[in-house]
Design a protein around this motif. Structure first.
Motif, PDB file in Angstrom:
ATOM      1  N   VAL A 147      12.027  -3.726 -13.664  1.00 40.98           N
ATOM      2  CA  VAL A 147      11.302  -2.471 -13.551  1.00 40.98           C
ATOM      3  C   VAL A 147      12.197  -1.479 -12.832  1.00 40.98           C
ATOM      4  O   VAL A 147      12.708  -1.782 -11.745  1.00 40.98           O
ATOM      5  CB  VAL A 147       9.976  -2.660 -12.793  1.00 40.98           C
ATOM      6  CG1 VAL A 147       9.260  -1.320 -12.624  1.00 40.98           C
ATOM      7  CG2 VAL A 147       9.092  -3.653 -13.520  1.00 40.98           C
ATOM      8  N   ARG A 148      12.394  -0.292 -13.482  1.00 48.43           N
ATOM      9  CA  ARG A 148      13.227   0.752 -12.890  1.00 48.43           C
ATOM     10  C   ARG A 148      12.399   1.496 -11.833  1.00 48.43           C
ATOM     11  O   ARG A 148      11.304   1.975 -12.135  1.00 48.43           O
ATOM     12  CB  ARG A 148      13.724   1.700 -13.966  1.00 48.43           C
ATOM     13  CG  ARG A 148      14.723   1.059 -14.921  1.00 48.43           C
ATOM     14  CD  ARG A 148      15.028   1.935 -16.107  1.00 48.43           C
ATOM     15  NE  ARG A 148      13.884   1.988 -17.015  1.00 48.43           N
ATOM     16  CZ  ARG A 148      13.919   2.534 -18.216  1.00 48.43           C
ATOM     17  NH1 ARG A 148      15.053   3.091 -18.636  1.00 48.43           N
ATOM     18  NH2 ARG A 148      12.845   2.546 -18.984  1.00 48.43           N
ATOM     19  N   LYS A 149      12.957   1.604 -10.615  1.00 49.00           N
ATOM     20  CA  LYS A 149      12.249   2.208  -9.497  1.00 49.00           C
ATOM     21  C   LYS A 149      13.121   3.216  -8.789  1.00 49.00           C
ATOM     22  O   LYS A 149      14.352   3.099  -8.791  1.00 49.00           O
ATOM     23  CB  LYS A 149      11.808   1.131  -8.493  1.00 49.00           C
ATOM     24  CG  LYS A 149      10.757   0.162  -9.031  1.00 49.00           C
ATOM     25  CD  LYS A 149      10.346  -0.833  -7.969  1.00 49.00           C
ATOM     26  CE  LYS A 149       9.230  -1.759  -8.485  1.00 49.00           C
ATOM     27  NZ  LYS A 149       8.793  -2.719  -7.452  1.00 49.00           N
ATOM     28  N   LYS A 150      12.411   4.170  -8.144  1.00 48.17           N
ATOM     29  CA  LYS A 150      13.059   5.156  -7.306  1.00 48.17           C
ATOM     30  C   LYS A 150      12.690   4.813  -5.863  1.00 48.17           C
ATOM     31  O   LYS A 150      11.512   4.701  -5.521  1.00 48.17           O
ATOM     32  CB  LYS A 150      12.581   6.557  -7.645  1.00 48.17           C
ATOM     33  CG  LYS A 150      13.414   7.647  -7.036  1.00 48.17           C
ATOM     34  CD  LYS A 150      14.755   7.796  -7.799  1.00 48.17           C
ATOM     35  CE  LYS A 150      15.497   9.018  -7.295  1.00 48.17           C
ATOM     36  NZ  LYS A 150      16.757   9.200  -8.015  1.00 48.17           N
ATOM     37  N   VAL A 151      13.686   4.627  -4.996  1.00 52.14           N
ATOM     38  CA  VAL A 151      13.471   4.231  -3.605  1.00 52.14           C
ATOM     39  C   VAL A 151      13.805   5.414  -2.708  1.00 52.14           C
ATOM     40  O   VAL A 151      14.870   6.022  -2.868  1.00 52.14           O
ATOM     41  CB  VAL A 151      14.340   3.015  -3.236  1.00 52.14           C
ATOM     42  CG1 VAL A 151      14.144   2.678  -1.763  1.00 52.14           C
ATOM     43  CG2 VAL A 151      13.983   1.841  -4.126  1.00 52.14           C
ATOM     44  N   VAL A 152      12.867   5.735  -1.777  1.00 44.69           N
ATOM     45  CA  VAL A 152      13.055   6.832  -0.830  1.00 44.69           C
ATOM     46  C   VAL A 152      12.719   6.289   0.572  1.00 44.69           C
ATOM     47  O   VAL A 152      11.724   5.567   0.760  1.00 44.69           O
ATOM     48  CB  VAL A 152      12.139   8.031  -1.149  1.00 44.69           C
ATOM     49  CG1 VAL A 152      12.277   9.099  -0.082  1.00 44.69           C
ATOM     50  CG2 VAL A 152      12.473   8.578  -2.518  1.00 44.69           C
ATOM     51  N   ALA A 153      13.535   6.669   1.570  1.00 41.70           N
ATOM     52  CA  ALA A 153      13.295   6.261   2.968  1.00 41.70           C
ATOM     53  C   ALA A 153      13.440   7.464   3.880  1.00 41.70           C
ATOM     54  O   ALA A 153      14.409   8.233   3.731  1.00 41.70           O
ATOM     55  CB  ALA A 153      14.259   5.148   3.364  1.00 41.70           C
ATOM     56  N   LYS A 154      12.460   7.627   4.806  1.00 42.58           N
ATOM     57  CA  LYS A 154      12.482   8.757   5.730  1.00 42.58           C
ATOM     58  C   LYS A 154      12.343   8.206   7.163  1.00 42.58           C
ATOM     59  O   LYS A 154      11.564   7.272   7.422  1.00 42.58           O
ATOM     60  CB  LYS A 154      11.336   9.721   5.449  1.00 42.58           C
ATOM     61  CG  LYS A 154      11.417  10.424   4.122  1.00 42.58           C
ATOM     62  CD  LYS A 154      12.519  11.485   4.107  1.00 42.58           C
ATOM     63  CE  LYS A 154      12.501  12.258   2.810  1.00 42.58           C
ATOM     64  NZ  LYS A 154      13.533  13.300   2.802  1.00 42.58           N
ATOM     65  N   PRO A 155      13.073   8.777   8.107  1.00 41.29           N
ATOM     66  CA  PRO A 155      12.910   8.346   9.507  1.00 41.29           C
ATOM     67  C   PRO A 155      11.609   8.896  10.107  1.00 41.29           C
ATOM     68  O   PRO A 155      11.162   9.983   9.728  1.00 41.29           O
ATOM     69  CB  PRO A 155      14.133   8.949  10.199  1.00 41.29           C
ATOM     70  CG  PRO A 155      14.519  10.121   9.358  1.00 41.29           C
ATOM     71  CD  PRO A 155      14.153   9.773   7.950  1.00 41.29           C
ATOM     72  N   VAL A 156      11.023   8.130  11.014  1.00 40.63           N
ATOM     73  CA  VAL A 156       9.793   8.558  11.722  1.00 40.63           C
ATOM     74  C   VAL A 156      10.203   8.928  13.143  1.00 40.63           C
ATOM     75  O   VAL A 156      10.808   8.103  13.859  1.00 40.63           O
ATOM     76  CB  VAL A 156       8.749   7.432  11.715  1.00 40.63           C
ATOM     77  CG1 VAL A 156       7.522   7.869  12.522  1.00 40.63           C
ATOM     78  CG2 VAL A 156       8.359   7.076  10.291  1.00 40.63           C
ATOM     79  N   LEU A 157       9.896  10.168  13.523  1.00 41.55           N
ATOM     80  CA  LEU A 157      10.321  10.698  14.809  1.00 41.55           C
ATOM     81  C   LEU A 157       9.105  10.887  15.722  1.00 41.55           C
ATOM     82  O   LEU A 157       8.023  11.294  15.256  1.00 41.55           O
ATOM     83  CB  LEU A 157      11.054  12.025  14.618  1.00 41.55           C
ATOM     84  CG  LEU A 157      12.320  11.981  13.721  1.00 41.55           C
ATOM     85  CD1 LEU A 157      12.878  13.378  13.544  1.00 41.55           C
ATOM     86  CD2 LEU A 157      13.354  11.066  14.312  1.00 41.55           C
ATOM     87  N   GLY A 159       8.795  12.601  19.704  1.00 45.99           N
ATOM     88  CA  GLY A 159       9.474  13.097  20.887  1.00 45.99           C
ATOM     89  C   GLY A 159      10.969  13.174  20.706  1.00 45.99           C
ATOM     90  O   GLY A 159      11.723  13.019  21.664  1.00 45.99           O
ATOM     91  N   GLY A 160      11.415  13.400  19.503  1.00 50.57           N
ATOM     92  CA  GLY A 160      12.839  13.525  19.233  1.00 50.57           C
ATOM     93  C   GLY A 160      13.536  12.215  19.100  1.00 50.57           C
ATOM     94  O   GLY A 160      14.749  12.175  18.909  1.00 50.57           O
ATOM     95  N   LYS A 161      12.777  11.091  19.154  1.00 48.72           N
ATOM     96  CA  LYS A 161      13.383   9.780  19.021  1.00 48.72           C
ATOM     97  C   LYS A 161      12.912   9.135  17.727  1.00 48.72           C
ATOM     98  O   LYS A 161      11.798   9.352  17.266  1.00 48.72           O
ATOM     99  CB  LYS A 161      13.014   8.895  20.224  1.00 48.72           C
ATOM    100  CG  LYS A 161      13.577   9.391  21.551  1.00 48.72           C
ATOM    101  CD  LYS A 161      13.191   8.440  22.668  1.00 48.72           C
ATOM    102  CE  LYS A 161      13.762   8.906  24.009  1.00 48.72           C
ATOM    103  NZ  LYS A 161      13.407   7.978  25.118  1.00 48.72           N
ATOM    104  N   ILE A 162      13.783   8.288  17.158  1.00 49.26           N
ATOM    105  CA  ILE A 162      13.441   7.554  15.938  1.00 49.26           C
ATOM    106  C   ILE A 162      12.688   6.320  16.353  1.00 49.26           C
ATOM    107  O   ILE A 162      13.224   5.428  17.042  1.00 49.26           O
ATOM    108  CB  ILE A 162      14.710   7.173  15.155  1.00 49.26           C
ATOM    109  CG1 ILE A 162      15.485   8.433  14.724  1.00 49.26           C
ATOM    110  CG2 ILE A 162      14.357   6.329  13.932  1.00 49.26           C
ATOM    111  CD1 ILE A 162      16.823   8.135  14.061  1.00 49.26           C
ATOM    112  N   ILE A 163      11.431   6.268  15.924  1.00 47.69           N
ATOM    113  CA  ILE A 163      10.594   5.141  16.306  1.00 47.69           C
ATOM    114  C   ILE A 163      10.284   4.245  15.112  1.00 47.69           C
ATOM    115  O   ILE A 163       9.579   3.230  15.232  1.00 47.69           O
ATOM    116  CB  ILE A 163       9.286   5.635  16.935  1.00 47.69           C
ATOM    117  CG1 ILE A 163       8.502   6.486  15.929  1.00 47.69           C
ATOM    118  CG2 ILE A 163       9.550   6.400  18.224  1.00 47.69           C
ATOM    119  CD1 ILE A 163       7.134   6.904  16.429  1.00 47.69           C
ATOM    120  N   GLY A 164      10.763   4.643  13.953  1.00 39.33           N
ATOM    121  CA  GLY A 164      10.517   3.832  12.771  1.00 39.33           C
ATOM    122  C   GLY A 164      10.990   4.544  11.508  1.00 39.33           C
ATOM    123  O   GLY A 164      11.722   5.536  11.565  1.00 39.33           O
ATOM    124  N   ALA A 165      10.506   4.034  10.377  1.00 41.28           N
ATOM    125  CA  ALA A 165      10.904   4.617   9.083  1.00 41.28           C
ATOM    126  C   ALA A 165       9.807   4.372   8.070  1.00 41.28           C
ATOM    127  O   ALA A 165       8.996   3.438   8.204  1.00 41.28           O
ATOM    128  CB  ALA A 165      12.211   4.016   8.593  1.00 41.28           C
TER     129      ALA A 165
END
Length: 616
Positions: A147-157, A159-165
């Motif tokens: 299955v052809r898929k499109k994968v997208v990932a965004k950082p979760v901020l 207080g200016g810190k990356i706490i997840g994605a």
């Protein structure tokens, strides 16, 4: 036969026009389709990606708020909030949404089948990049199920810190299904357009090819010799102009061929009635044309000449034949023996190569002229000039020698001087006789002398001839006999001319008859209208080999003895010309040591001509 017909159809202009129309439409539609499909694919993919990016961005904001504002909340409540957010608010059909913590572990997923992923670390590149703070992360993958898929990932901020994605893997099957449907619609349109184009091509090509077929049919009839064909003009377009040009060409061709036939008839008539022979060959030297005169010269029928090589036919050397084939222009003399003839003939052949534009030499024209008589006359002329020169040179040399002797002192001796002067006088008289005879022959040849015919008594004329030579005969003890047939009427002739003939003949008989011999002069009727006069002697005679040339000018059997007797070698030649001028003939019979008889005939009736015929 059917296969050949199919192949023949594809070679026609109609088939070519249809194929061209179809190919043009096919190429145009292909170009348009490639551009349209490519643009549509780019547009759908771009929209799909932008929508996915927007959803991921919004989800990352909400997830950040949920994870940051929940310090007072228990961990299970945060996870439940995230599950609700993923499964309800941002549920995407055919897509998997995962929320990851700062270490990359899966906190929640939208697919219940992937619940075992929770607590496990997602190691994909896009996730690693998002946890590093890179926001623009997308990737195209094909999963285990193809299955052809499109994968997208965004950082979760927070207080200016990356706490997840946030990780979204959306299936693109619906997008490609949409594109496939559009392609099917496009292909159907292309097929319908091709069918319509083929139909229109048949109709349009028929309007073009039908007049061409008509022109072709008329042209074939013209090629077969029917020049009354006229092609109908269907319009003013190029085909109409072609029809008018064909009609004009047909009329001009009819006129040209008519003129060509007329010229051919003239040429055939000229070749047939030419006095010269004409032989035409092809580029290989084979005879392709021969006229009647050429076949007569060669002594062969035209059918036996045509097709043979001209070098073999004319007996030309191979080297000369090669030179003629290479374009030699000139003439040459050949002696050939025509079939059915004993005597060879001399022919002059003039060769002219036939040139054709861009092809070079394509044949040779040989003109044959029978110059046997001309060559014989030319040989006689050369011999005559040589003889005259010799006859004049001999007495001149003698006169010069004796004159030099007199000048050197012989003049002082009266006896010797008298003898030398006598020799000079004799040689001078001999030259005078020679020149006189030459002038006489010249007048006969140039038709300057006239025949003054009068009825002459033959007996009286012959008696006078006998009397003129009686003294010389008496000196040599030669007996003369005169025999004239009774009842011979007076004969019209030029007395002076015939007297010269008799004097020349009797003088020769007297010179070459030994003492005690006999000379007989006789006249008789050879037939009702012809008188024959003969002079016979019992002299030394003439060899058989010399009889054919005895009447030639300057010809002597015994040159030394004849010259010593004062002869010029022109006596019998003059006699022959005078007899011919009287429409008579002269002949000579002789046998060695037996004697010679000279006989000439004269017509007994005047034909009314006073001038010499053929000579003068």
């Amino acid at each position: 036969m059917g296969r050949f017909a199919r192949f023949s159809f594809f070679r026609t202009i109609q088939a070519k026009l249809i194929i061209i129309y179809v190919l043009l439409i096919l190429i145009a539609m292909q170009l348009i389709g490639v551009y349209f499909v490519s643009a549509m694919k780019n547009s759908l993919t771009s929209n799909f990606t932008e929508d996915l990016q927007a959803r991921a961005e919004m989800l990352s904001v909400l997830v950040g708020e949920t994870m940051a504002g929940g310090e007072a909340e228990a961990g299970e409540d945060k996870t439940e909030n995230l599950r609700v957010l993923v499964n309800n608010l941002f549920n995407i059909n055919g897509a998997e949404i995962q929320v990851l913590d700062a270490s990359g572990k899966v906190l929640t997923t939208s697919l219940s089948s992937h619940s075992d992923y929770i607590g496990r670390k997602n190691t994909q590149t896009v996730v690693s990049r998002a946890l590093q703070g890179i926001r623009d992360n997308e990737e195209y993958i094909v999963d285990e199920d193809n299955v052809r898929k499109k994968v997208v990932a965004k950082p979760v901020l927070a207080g200016g810190k990356i706490i997840g994605a946030v990780y979204i893997a959306a299936s693109m099957n619906e997008l490609y299904a949409t594109m496939e449907g559009i392609n099917k619609i496009f292909i159907s349109g292309i097929l319908i357009a091709l069918v319509l184009t083929a139909v229109l091509g048949v109709i349009l090509s028929h309007t073009i090819t039908q007049p061409i077929k008509e022109v072709t049919r008329r042209a074939t009839a013209v090629a077969e010799g029917n020049f009354d064909q006229q092609t109908p003009v269907f319009g003013t377009d190029e085909i109409g102009q072609l029809s008018r040009a064909f009609n004009y060409m047909t009329s001009r061709l009819r006129d040209a061929l008519s003129q060509n036939e007329e010229e051919k008839e003239k040429l055939t008539s000229i070749l047939t009635n030419m006095s010269d022979g004409v032989v035409a060959t092809d580029e290989y030297g084979k005879v392709i044309l021969v006229n009647r005169r050429a076949s007569s010269i060669l002594g062969m029928r035209p059918s036996d000449i045509e097709g043979r090589h001209f070098a073999v036919l004319l007996g030309i050397d191979p080297e000369d034949a090669e030179a003629l084939a290479s374009g030699f222009t000139g003439s040459t003399l050949l002696q050939i023996a025509p079939a059915g003839q004993e005597e060879p003939v001399v022919i002059r052949m003039t060769f002219t190569p036939v040139h054709r534009r861009e092809l070079g030499i394509t044949g040779t024209i040989a003109v044959l002229q029978d110059v046997t008589e001309q060559e014989e006359l030319e040989a006689s002329r050369r011999e005559f000039v040589a003889n005259v020169s010799h006859e004049l040179r001999t007495p001149l040399t003698t006169i010069k020698s004796y004159a030099e002797a007199l000048d050197d002192g012989a003049l002082e001796d009266p006896q010797l001087a008298g003898r030398f002067v006598g020799v000079i006088q004799n040689e001078t008289e001999r030259m005078i006789r020679l020149v006189t005879d030459l002038l006489h022959l010249s007048r006969l040849d140039s038709k300057e002398a006239l025949l003054r015919k009068q009825p002459i008594d033959i007996l009286e004329m012959l008696e006078e001839v006998t009397d003129r030579f009686s003294f010389q005969m008496h000196q040599k003890d030669i007996q003369s006999v005169l025999s004239v047939e009774h009842d011979i009427p007076p004969v019209p002739l030029d007395r002076d001319q015939i007297d010269q003939v008799l004097d020349n003949v009797v003088s020769n008989a007297l010179k070459y008859t030994l003492e005690g011999g006999t000379i007989t002069i006789a006249a008789r009727r050879s037939d009702e209208h012809t008188l024959a006069i003969s002079v016979s002697d019992t002299g030394m005679g003439i060899p058989q080999r010399d009889l054919d040339r005895i009447f030639e000018r300057f010809y002597r059997v015994d040159k030394a003895r004849s010259r010593s007797m004062g002869g010029t070698g022109l006596g019998l030649s003059i006699a022959r010309e005078i007899v011919k001028a009287h429409d008579g003939s002269i002949s000579l019979e002789s046998e060695v040591d037996v004697g010679t008889t000279v006989t000439f005939t004269l017509p007994m009736r005047d034909k009314g001509g006073e001038h010499l015929e053929g000579t003068d």
